[in-house]
Each structure stands twice: as C-alpha cells, then as structure tokens.
Design a protein around this motif. Structure first.
Motif, PDB file in Angstrom:
ATOM      1  N   ILE A 149      -4.533  -1.422  -7.751  1.00  0.00           N
ATOM      2  CA  ILE A 149      -5.848  -0.936  -7.358  1.00  0.00           C
ATOM      3  C   ILE A 149      -5.694   0.422  -6.692  1.00  0.00           C
ATOM      4  O   ILE A 149      -4.762   0.639  -5.908  1.00  0.00           O
ATOM      5  CB  ILE A 149      -6.515  -1.929  -6.376  1.00  0.00           C
ATOM      6  CG1 ILE A 149      -6.647  -3.307  -7.043  1.00  0.00           C
ATOM      7  CG2 ILE A 149      -7.866  -1.415  -5.902  1.00  0.00           C
ATOM      8  CD1 ILE A 149      -6.777  -4.438  -6.062  1.00  0.00           C
ATOM      9  N   ALA A 150      -6.581   1.348  -7.004  1.00  0.00           N
ATOM     10  CA  ALA A 150      -6.595   2.657  -6.355  1.00  0.00           C
ATOM     11  C   ALA A 150      -7.570   2.620  -5.183  1.00  0.00           C
ATOM     12  O   ALA A 150      -8.705   2.159  -5.321  1.00  0.00           O
ATOM     13  CB  ALA A 150      -7.005   3.740  -7.345  1.00  0.00           C
ATOM     14  N   ALA A 151      -7.104   3.101  -4.035  1.00  0.00           N
ATOM     15  CA  ALA A 151      -7.968   3.257  -2.868  1.00  0.00           C
ATOM     16  C   ALA A 151      -8.084   4.749  -2.586  1.00  0.00           C
ATOM     17  O   ALA A 151      -7.125   5.387  -2.148  1.00  0.00           O
ATOM     18  CB  ALA A 151      -7.381   2.536  -1.667  1.00  0.00           C
ATOM     19  N   ASN A 152      -9.240   5.317  -2.874  1.00  0.00           N
ATOM     20  CA  ASN A 152      -9.461   6.751  -2.676  1.00  0.00           C
ATOM     21  C   ASN A 152     -10.091   6.960  -1.308  1.00  0.00           C
ATOM     22  O   ASN A 152     -11.294   6.756  -1.126  1.00  0.00           O
ATOM     23  CB  ASN A 152     -10.351   7.301  -3.783  1.00  0.00           C
ATOM     24  CG  ASN A 152      -9.674   7.235  -5.135  1.00  0.00           C
ATOM     25  OD1 ASN A 152      -8.687   7.904  -5.375  1.00  0.00           O
ATOM     26  ND2 ASN A 152     -10.191   6.397  -6.021  1.00  0.00           N
ATOM     27  N   VAL A 153      -9.274   7.349  -0.344  1.00  0.00           N
ATOM     28  CA  VAL A 153      -9.692   7.415   1.052  1.00  0.00           C
ATOM     29  C   VAL A 153     -10.205   8.813   1.377  1.00  0.00           C
ATOM     30  O   VAL A 153      -9.506   9.810   1.182  1.00  0.00           O
ATOM     31  CB  VAL A 153      -8.524   7.058   1.988  1.00  0.00           C
ATOM     32  CG1 VAL A 153      -8.986   7.066   3.444  1.00  0.00           C
ATOM     33  CG2 VAL A 153      -7.936   5.700   1.623  1.00  0.00           C
ATOM     34  N   ALA A 154     -11.423   8.883   1.899  1.00  0.00           N
ATOM     35  CA  ALA A 154     -12.033  10.151   2.313  1.00  0.00           C
ATOM     36  C   ALA A 154     -12.144  10.173   3.832  1.00  0.00           C
ATOM     37  O   ALA A 154     -12.526   9.182   4.448  1.00  0.00           O
ATOM     38  CB  ALA A 154     -13.410  10.306   1.680  1.00  0.00           C
ATOM     39  N   LEU A 155     -11.815  11.323   4.419  1.00  0.00           N
ATOM     40  CA  LEU A 155     -11.783  11.433   5.878  1.00  0.00           C
ATOM     41  C   LEU A 155     -12.677  12.553   6.397  1.00  0.00           C
ATOM     42  O   LEU A 155     -12.742  12.768   7.610  1.00  0.00           O
ATOM     43  CB  LEU A 155     -10.342  11.675   6.349  1.00  0.00           C
ATOM     44  CG  LEU A 155      -9.363  10.539   6.049  1.00  0.00           C
ATOM     45  CD1 LEU A 155      -7.926  11.021   6.165  1.00  0.00           C
ATOM     46  CD2 LEU A 155      -9.605   9.367   6.994  1.00  0.00           C
ATOM     47  N   VAL A 213       0.855  -1.179   0.000  1.00  0.00           N
ATOM     48  CA  VAL A 213       0.000   0.000   0.000  1.00  0.00           C
ATOM     49  C   VAL A 213       0.896   1.235   0.000  1.00  0.00           C
ATOM     50  O   VAL A 213       1.717   1.408   0.911  1.00  0.00           O
ATOM     51  CB  VAL A 213      -0.933   0.013   1.227  1.00  0.00           C
ATOM     52  CG1 VAL A 213      -1.831   1.246   1.196  1.00  0.00           C
ATOM     53  CG2 VAL A 213      -1.776  -1.258   1.264  1.00  0.00           C
ATOM     54  N   VAL A 214       0.735   2.089  -1.015  1.00  0.00           N
ATOM     55  CA  VAL A 214       1.571   3.278  -1.151  1.00  0.00           C
ATOM     56  C   VAL A 214       0.677   4.518  -1.149  1.00  0.00           C
ATOM     57  O   VAL A 214      -0.157   4.691  -2.046  1.00  0.00           O
ATOM     58  CB  VAL A 214       2.393   3.244  -2.456  1.00  0.00           C
ATOM     59  CG1 VAL A 214       3.330   4.450  -2.520  1.00  0.00           C
ATOM     60  CG2 VAL A 214       3.166   1.939  -2.571  1.00  0.00           C
ATOM     61  N   ALA A 215       0.822   5.372  -0.129  1.00  0.00           N
ATOM     62  CA  ALA A 215       0.094   6.642  -0.096  1.00  0.00           C
ATOM     63  C   ALA A 215       0.678   7.551  -1.173  1.00  0.00           C
ATOM     64  O   ALA A 215       1.863   7.885  -1.136  1.00  0.00           O
ATOM     65  CB  ALA A 215       0.221   7.290   1.276  1.00  0.00           C
ATOM     66  N   GLU A 216      -0.137   7.941  -2.131  1.00  0.00           N
ATOM     67  CA  GLU A 216       0.370   8.616  -3.322  1.00  0.00           C
ATOM     68  C   GLU A 216       0.247  10.137  -3.302  1.00  0.00           C
ATOM     69  O   GLU A 216       1.163  10.845  -3.668  1.00  0.00           O
ATOM     70  CB  GLU A 216      -0.350   8.074  -4.560  1.00  0.00           C
ATOM     71  CG  GLU A 216       0.110   6.690  -4.977  1.00  0.00           C
ATOM     72  CD  GLU A 216       1.467   6.715  -5.659  1.00  0.00           C
ATOM     73  OE1 GLU A 216       1.946   7.800  -6.031  1.00  0.00           O
ATOM     74  OE2 GLU A 216       2.053   5.632  -5.834  1.00  0.00           O
ATOM     75  N   LYS A 217      -0.923  10.649  -2.936  1.00  0.00           N
ATOM     76  CA  LYS A 217      -1.134  12.099  -3.015  1.00  0.00           C
ATOM     77  C   LYS A 217      -2.272  12.493  -2.080  1.00  0.00           C
ATOM     78  O   LYS A 217      -2.901  11.632  -1.440  1.00  0.00           O
ATOM     79  CB  LYS A 217      -1.438  12.529  -4.458  1.00  0.00           C
ATOM     80  CG  LYS A 217      -2.623  11.807  -5.087  1.00  0.00           C
ATOM     81  CD  LYS A 217      -2.708  12.067  -6.579  1.00  0.00           C
ATOM     82  CE  LYS A 217      -3.084  13.494  -6.896  1.00  0.00           C
ATOM     83  NZ  LYS A 217      -3.382  13.692  -8.341  1.00  0.00           N
ATOM     84  N   TYR A 249      -9.926  13.463  -1.333  1.00  0.00           N
ATOM     85  CA  TYR A 249      -9.392  12.126  -1.086  1.00  0.00           C
ATOM     86  C   TYR A 249      -7.902  12.161  -0.765  1.00  0.00           C
ATOM     87  O   TYR A 249      -7.183  13.098  -1.108  1.00  0.00           O
ATOM     88  CB  TYR A 249      -9.562  11.224  -2.327  1.00  0.00           C
ATOM     89  CG  TYR A 249     -10.915  11.221  -2.965  1.00  0.00           C
ATOM     90  CD1 TYR A 249     -12.079  11.195  -2.201  1.00  0.00           C
ATOM     91  CD2 TYR A 249     -11.046  11.239  -4.355  1.00  0.00           C
ATOM     92  CE1 TYR A 249     -13.320  11.189  -2.799  1.00  0.00           C
ATOM     93  CE2 TYR A 249     -12.285  11.229  -4.963  1.00  0.00           C
ATOM     94  CZ  TYR A 249     -13.423  11.215  -4.183  1.00  0.00           C
ATOM     95  OH  TYR A 249     -14.659  11.215  -4.775  1.00  0.00           O
ATOM     96  N   HIS A 250      -7.475  11.072  -0.122  1.00  0.00           N
ATOM     97  CA  HIS A 250      -6.061  10.772   0.070  1.00  0.00           C
ATOM     98  C   HIS A 250      -5.820   9.433  -0.629  1.00  0.00           C
ATOM     99  O   HIS A 250      -5.899   8.369  -0.006  1.00  0.00           O
ATOM    100  CB  HIS A 250      -5.713  10.685   1.563  1.00  0.00           C
ATOM    101  CG  HIS A 250      -5.972  11.959   2.308  1.00  0.00           C
ATOM    102  ND1 HIS A 250      -5.006  12.925   2.506  1.00  0.00           N
ATOM    103  CD2 HIS A 250      -7.098  12.449   2.883  1.00  0.00           C
ATOM    104  CE1 HIS A 250      -5.517  13.939   3.175  1.00  0.00           C
ATOM    105  NE2 HIS A 250      -6.785  13.674   3.418  1.00  0.00           N
ATOM    106  N   PRO A 251      -5.539   9.445  -1.930  1.00  0.00           N
ATOM    107  CA  PRO A 251      -5.454   8.188  -2.687  1.00  0.00           C
ATOM    108  C   PRO A 251      -4.196   7.376  -2.356  1.00  0.00           C
ATOM    109  O   PRO A 251      -3.107   7.926  -2.143  1.00  0.00           O
ATOM    110  CB  PRO A 251      -5.426   8.653  -4.147  1.00  0.00           C
ATOM    111  CG  PRO A 251      -5.856  10.084  -4.119  1.00  0.00           C
ATOM    112  CD  PRO A 251      -5.423  10.614  -2.802  1.00  0.00           C
TER     113      PRO A 251
END
Length: 404
Positions: A112-118, A87-91, A96-98
C-alpha cells in the motif's frame, strides 16, 4: 484473543533499507527536489513522520490500510491476520513524502502507498488526488491508476516543538515498477531512457523498449480521455515520475501513479457539435505528443526532448487507447477511426499552428513554455511523418488496444 500487530519503520537508501533508530529518528526529512524549504515542514524529523503515519495506520483497528489488504488479498481478510506492518519511507517530492506500507499475512503481503502531506498545499493536493483516483476507479471498467483506499489525518511533532497537521491518502502500491528518465548513456554518448531499477540495477532501454513505453503511456492517457466532455488526465510530467515501468521477460508494463486533475481543457456545454469535438481531440493529441517527449535529464537536470522517433509509437498508443475506451464505454465506437482519417489529411502548417496555440495558452510562469515554443515546427513535421507512416503500418486494432 486478538493481538495488535507490530509496526516496524525503515528509510529507503541506495544500499538498502535503514531501520529506524534514535539517530534516524532525529534526522530531518529531505525537502522537495528544488530544495525550497517550507517553514513548518522543514522541521519534521523521520521520528515525527513515522509516529504520525503510524497513528493513521492503527486508528480504528487499522481500518485504512485494511481496505488495501482486502482489495489485494481477499475481502475476508481481517486485521488480526496481519503478522506485521512494515513502513518504508521511499521518496520526498514537492507535495508528498510517500511511504510503502507492507501488510505481511499468511496468505501473502499486501503493498500500500501512503502519500503523506505536511504542508497546506500538499494537503490540498492530496485531497484532490484521492478524489480523482477514487472517481476513476469507480468510473472505468479497467484501471491503469492506483486503487484508492482512504484518507487519514494526524498531528506530526516538529523538531523544535509544536506540531503540524499531516494528512495521507492510501492507495495501491505497484511493486517492481520503476521511475525512468531521459539521460545521457555513457556507452553510446546518446540521449536514451534510463530506468531506475534499485533492485536489479539501473539500465538504459533499447529503442524497441522505449517505443513500447511511449506507446503504452499514451494508450493509458487516451483511454481516460472523454471525447464527449473533453475530460482528461492533465497535468502530468515525466520529470515528476508520474509514469512508472516494469520490465517483464519479453515485454514491459506501464502504469500512471499520479493523477492531479481530471477535467476538460476546453469547456463543454451540453451536447457538443462534431466540429468542437474534433478541435478538442486534436488539441489533446498535440498536448499528449509534445509532453510525451518532454522530460528533464535524470529527472532533475535541464529540460530534455525525446527524438522524433517517439512520436509514432505515441500516436499508435493514443489511437489504441481511444479504441479501447470506445469499446468499454459503449460510446463512439467509430471515434478513433474517424479521427485518424482526419489527422492523416492535415498539413504540417495546421499542426504547427495547433502546437503554437496550445503552448502559448499555457502559464507564462511555466519553465516548459519557452522550451516548447521553439519546438512546435519540428514537432509538427514529426506528426505529419508519423501519420504518413500509419497508412502503411497497422495503427490500431479495431477490436481493442492489445498493448494494454
């Protein structure tokens, strides 16, 4: 006996990937580009972010990311065939914090892209975008947007105690595709397109490459435009990095990685008459061609405006997208040719009025609005010149959009 694969975590840095350690885990996540902090989200560390994302990944025997593995590597893929999850935090963006999720298996690596919303606004945006991507994936025979795999939710610990709810939607990651922006080329002292290629080094596009980029981006948007009910992908913005490009040996490929909304700019009621369909299509073309020229310098600086040479390839791509959609949908096969004939006869004054009406109808709070209002006349002239040029050059291929 099945085994549980390990999950390793990294943060993407200019010099490479930084493995998660105690110091990185205590570091707060960067905020959106504007720097405006949101109270809860501003207290999330990389440690809390990765812990929350790890739970979403591993829940129900990795059911969410496994959907992406099966889409990319074969429907018979099983969770125990994944040797490692990376898992690599990209931007870090406004919503989002993809992260890039890599599933390493013997038959290959699925990305796979994981678009994380907080935040509440981010979670609402994530839910909308997932539904749109899923609908586009099911509704079209071709795809130029990421395949949607699923959504997850998990609590995320804050640095000062307490938790915030995190939600992520999982979709296809386009490997080797890069963000691009208008920038000042130090070598030529001219405004050109720079491609942010972190693997091989940033580079400025040649004019022919820039033309191909505009052409393919426009073709994608036109392919998804529905001339019957006026649905379209909008808003989108080059400054947000919504389009990405991959340089190939003798060509380039373009994809749209963000789709916030898919609906009509005009209201359609039942069967629309030809005049309304024409009006909607003209507004679509004006909106498409104006926004294709709009960016921010290096993505974050002042608003920037591509030169008029970008209009012709943008229109060429748009009509190829129209033609391809007509073939795929089995509807309105003559729509593109009929619209092109009308556009070639329209005077500059009419195009200028359409430009003004479109921009004037946008939100008064939009920073783009005053910028675009002063450029309607110049853009109208560029449209007239591009359509005049189209009389001599092949503008689109009747049997389909060869550039896609």
């Amino acid at each position: 006996m099945s085994r549980t694969p390990s999950i390793s975590y990294y943060v993407a840095m200019p010099g490479g990937e930084l493995p998660l350690n105690d110091e990185v885990a205590r570091t707060l996540l960067p905020m959106e580009r504007s720097g405006r902090e949101r109270p809860a989200e501003a207290s999330v560390t990389f440690g809390g972010y990765f812990q929350s994302l790890g739970k979403m990944l591993s829940d129900n025997h990795f059911a969410l990311p496994l959907a992406g593995v099966r889409h990319q590597l074969g429907e018979d893929a099983q969770a125990d065939q994944v040797r490692e999850w990376r898992v690599v935090a990209e931007k870090h963006g406004a919503f989002y914090h993809p992260a890039r999720v890599e599933a390493v298996t013997d038959r290959g690596t699925a990305l796979i892209a994981a678009n994380v919303a907080l935040s509440d606004s981010g979670i609402a945006a994530a839910s909308r975008e997932f539904e749109v991507l899923d609908s586009l994936g099911r509704g079209f025979s071709r795809s130029f947007t990421p395949a949607a795999y699923g959504k997850g939710r998990a609590p995320c610990l804050l640095s000062q105690g307490g938790v915030v709810e995190a939600e992520a939607f999982f979709c296809q990651w386009y490997e080797g595709y890069c963000e691009f922006h208008l920038s000042c080329n130090p070598a030529s002292q001219a405004q050109e397109i720079v491609v942010w290629d972190n693997a091989h080094g940033h580079f400025f596009m040649k004019p022919c490459q820039a033309a191909a980029l505009y052409e393919k981006a426009a073709a994608i948007l036109a392919y998804y435009y529905d001339p019957g009910d006026f649905r379209q992908i909008f808003p989108w913005h080059h400054a947000a990095g919504d389009f990405v490009v991959k340089a190939l040996q003798d060509d380039l490929d373009v994809r749209l990685i963000t789709v916030r909304q898919y609906q009509g700019m005009l209201e359609a009621e039942g069967d629309t008459d030809p005049e309304t369909r024409l009006e909607a299509a003209l507004y679509f073309l004006v909106n498409l061609t104006m926004h294709m020229r709009l960016d921010r310098i290096d993505g974050v600086g002042d608003l920037a405006w591509a030169d008029g040479a970008s209009v012709y390839p943008t229109l060429r791509g748009a009509f190829q997208g129209f033609a391809l959609r007509g073939l795929d949908a089995g509807q309105d096969p003559e729509f593109a040719a009929a619209l092109l004939g009308i556009c070639r006869e329209m005077p500059r004054e009419y195009w200028e009025e359409l430009c003004f009406q479109l921009v004037a109808a946008s939100s008064p709070q939009s920073p783009d609005r005053p910028f675009l209002l002063t450029r309607g006349g110049e853009h109208a002239q560029a449209l007239v010149e591009a359509f005049f040029k189209s009389r001599k050059d092949p503008f689109f291929v009747d049997k389909g959009a060869v550039l896609l």
